[in-house]
Design an enzyme around this catalytic site. Sequence first.
Site, PDB file in Angstrom:
ATOM      1  N   CYS A 241       5.945  -4.556  16.104  1.00 39.11           N
ATOM      2  CA  CYS A 241       5.474  -3.495  16.994  1.00 39.11           C
ATOM      3  C   CYS A 241       3.998  -3.729  17.316  1.00 39.11           C
ATOM      4  O   CYS A 241       3.157  -3.817  16.419  1.00 39.11           O
ATOM      5  CB  CYS A 241       5.673  -2.131  16.339  1.00 39.11           C
ATOM      6  SG  CYS A 241       7.414  -1.783  15.973  1.00 39.11           S
TER       7      CYS A 241
ATOM      8  N   CYS B 252       6.074  -6.728   7.261  1.00 41.00           N
ATOM      9  CA  CYS B 252       7.067  -6.018   8.062  1.00 41.00           C
ATOM     10  C   CYS B 252       7.916  -7.019   8.834  1.00 41.00           C
ATOM     11  O   CYS B 252       7.422  -8.033   9.323  1.00 41.00           O
ATOM     12  CB  CYS B 252       6.390  -5.054   9.039  1.00 41.00           C
ATOM     13  SG  CYS B 252       7.579  -3.970   9.882  1.00 41.00           S
TER      14      CYS B 252
ATOM     15  N   CYS C  45       3.587   8.453   1.237  1.00 34.23           N
ATOM     16  CA  CYS C  45       4.056   7.468   2.210  1.00 34.23           C
ATOM     17  C   CYS C  45       4.347   6.172   1.461  1.00 34.23           C
ATOM     18  O   CYS C  45       3.441   5.531   0.927  1.00 34.23           O
ATOM     19  CB  CYS C  45       2.977   7.267   3.277  1.00 34.23           C
ATOM     20  SG  CYS C  45       3.522   6.277   4.667  1.00 34.23           S
TER      21      CYS C  45
ATOM     22  N   GLU D 263       0.820  -1.203   0.000  1.00 36.72           N
ATOM     23  CA  GLU D 263       0.000   0.000   0.000  1.00 36.72           C
ATOM     24  C   GLU D 263       0.860   1.262   0.000  1.00 36.72           C
ATOM     25  O   GLU D 263       1.941   1.293   0.586  1.00 36.72           O
ATOM     26  CB  GLU D 263      -0.946  -0.010   1.214  1.00 36.72           C
ATOM     27  CG  GLU D 263      -2.032  -1.076   1.069  1.00 36.72           C
ATOM     28  CD  GLU D 263      -2.925  -1.214   2.299  1.00 36.72           C
ATOM     29  OE1 GLU D 263      -4.122  -1.493   2.114  1.00 36.72           O
ATOM     30  OE2 GLU D 263      -2.433  -1.059   3.429  1.00 36.72           O
TER      31      GLU D 263
ATOM     32  N   CYS E 152       0.959  -1.541  15.928  1.00 37.05           N
ATOM     33  CA  CYS E 152       0.920  -1.281  14.490  1.00 37.05           C
ATOM     34  C   CYS E 152       0.210  -2.408  13.753  1.00 37.05           C
ATOM     35  O   CYS E 152       0.565  -3.577  13.919  1.00 37.05           O
ATOM     36  CB  CYS E 152       2.352  -1.117  13.967  1.00 37.05           C
ATOM     37  SG  CYS E 152       2.443  -0.789  12.198  1.00 37.05           S
TER      38      CYS E 152
ATOM     39  N   GLU F 122      10.263  -2.029   7.509  1.00 35.86           N
ATOM     40  CA  GLU F 122      11.362  -1.323   8.171  1.00 35.86           C
ATOM     41  C   GLU F 122      12.416  -1.014   7.108  1.00 35.86           C
ATOM     42  O   GLU F 122      13.122  -1.918   6.644  1.00 35.86           O
ATOM     43  CB  GLU F 122      11.950  -2.204   9.284  1.00 35.86           C
ATOM     44  CG  GLU F 122      13.304  -1.771   9.839  1.00 35.86           C
ATOM     45  CD  GLU F 122      13.360  -0.318  10.303  1.00 35.86           C
ATOM     46  OE1 GLU F 122      14.096   0.464   9.681  1.00 35.86           O
ATOM     47  OE2 GLU F 122      12.670   0.020  11.289  1.00 35.86           O
TER      48      GLU F 122
ATOM     49  N   ASN G 174      -4.049   5.452  15.980  1.00 34.86           N
ATOM     50  CA  ASN G 174      -5.066   5.160  14.977  1.00 34.86           C
ATOM     51  C   ASN G 174      -5.542   3.725  15.169  1.00 34.86           C
ATOM     52  O   ASN G 174      -4.816   2.777  14.867  1.00 34.86           O
ATOM     53  CB  ASN G 174      -4.493   5.351  13.571  1.00 34.86           C
ATOM     54  CG  ASN G 174      -4.080   6.784  13.316  1.00 34.86           C
ATOM     55  OD1 ASN G 174      -4.864   7.701  13.506  1.00 34.86           O
ATOM     56  ND2 ASN G 174      -2.835   6.987  12.909  1.00 34.86           N
TER      57      ASN G 174
ATOM     58  N   CYS H  37      -1.542   6.488   9.923  1.00 41.27           N
ATOM     59  CA  CYS H  37      -0.293   5.919  10.429  1.00 41.27           C
ATOM     60  C   CYS H  37      -0.554   4.653  11.241  1.00 41.27           C
ATOM     61  O   CYS H  37      -1.366   4.647  12.161  1.00 41.27           O
ATOM     62  CB  CYS H  37       0.407   6.961  11.295  1.00 41.27           C
ATOM     63  SG  CYS H  37       2.004   6.445  11.913  1.00 41.27           S
TER      64      CYS H  37
END
Length: 391
Positions: free
Chosen positions: A139, A135, A128, A115, A142, A195, A325, A368
Amino acid sequence: MTATAPITQDVMTIPRKAAEGPTNLVGLTRPAMRDALIEIGTPEKQAKMRVGQIWQWIYQWGKRDFEEMTNLSKAFRAQLAEHFVIEVPEVVTRQISEDGTRKYLVKIAGGHEVEIVYIPETDRGTLCVSSQVGCTLTCSFCHTGTQKLVRNLTAGEIIGQVMVARDDLDEWPEQGTRTDAPRLLSNIVLMGMGEPLYNFENVRDAMNIAMDPEGIQLSRRRITLSTSGVVPEIARTAQEIGCQLAISFHATTDEVRDKLVPINKRWNIEELVEALRAYPKVSNSERITFEYVMLDGINDSDEDAHRLVKLIKGIPAKINLIPFNEWPGAPYKRSSNNRIHRFADIIHRAGYSSPIRKPRGEDIMAACGQLKSATERARKSRKQIQAEAGL
């Protein structure tokens, strides 16, 4: 909270197979493009000049068809078309938020999807960009971090995201024309999926293409790389890219950061801050951005704000406060507006800029921490996500 989440996901990533057929010129460095041209018979004395011509057609004018490269001979254009292609990721879906934010789901080699998010503002337009499918990190706050890493993106797939957005914004200039109009796509942030510093070489090559003065022509001050704290690569980023740096900080003690950003178990806050102190001097960056997601009752106390100020003392910095978010199954809640403003006031009184980021694109899951491509999304219950986060 008891931390059990791994630092990085223990998964077997899918190797990036060399593409069959013609070579894609998008993402090749200038030296690599020169070598590719020599390999198909371009005289060495001409190769550098030919690279410059092709480079401008691709990155300055946005052309994808060799036939349009009119300052090249017909025979050479035919030779290029026989051996090379100019391809960018395929747009699968395009969503536009009520606030004008655009989210693109794009398909890359292997059928995987990532995305991209474009955020228009009055004085800039920020793209972005993603650097991995999924990923590497875990985290716990996230959404992307709940998706397993599949593979790193190539340099072509990274810079290709910028080209896709410029296509959609119809922002490629006409050859031979100049305009003083402000750019619609003026900034790049490597804050999408992945990352970036675990895919350093491809990110470096893509961003150097974006900054090339004969191509897309973005200033290094218009590019921000966001990392969770891969300490050994921070100095290298300053030396080989020289862009702005943002840190996903999110906590002021190792105990809490170990849970929120598990890479902290490998490089703790002290090691990370030490690496950051040297960064502005090496790269001539103005200041480092500390990203700090505001989680109710986790990292949003007055004590946290005072500790944060003390930790970054002496570092040219600003602190971006990010209201959490929420996403389906998220194990955290957003701090209250009063708490966020109280936190910001403490930082501001200490002499640091502390803007509170306005959530953008929440209605299309483009804010985010919300990115997670549809085909890679595992449908997990809140309990499963909490268990994996060690909560």
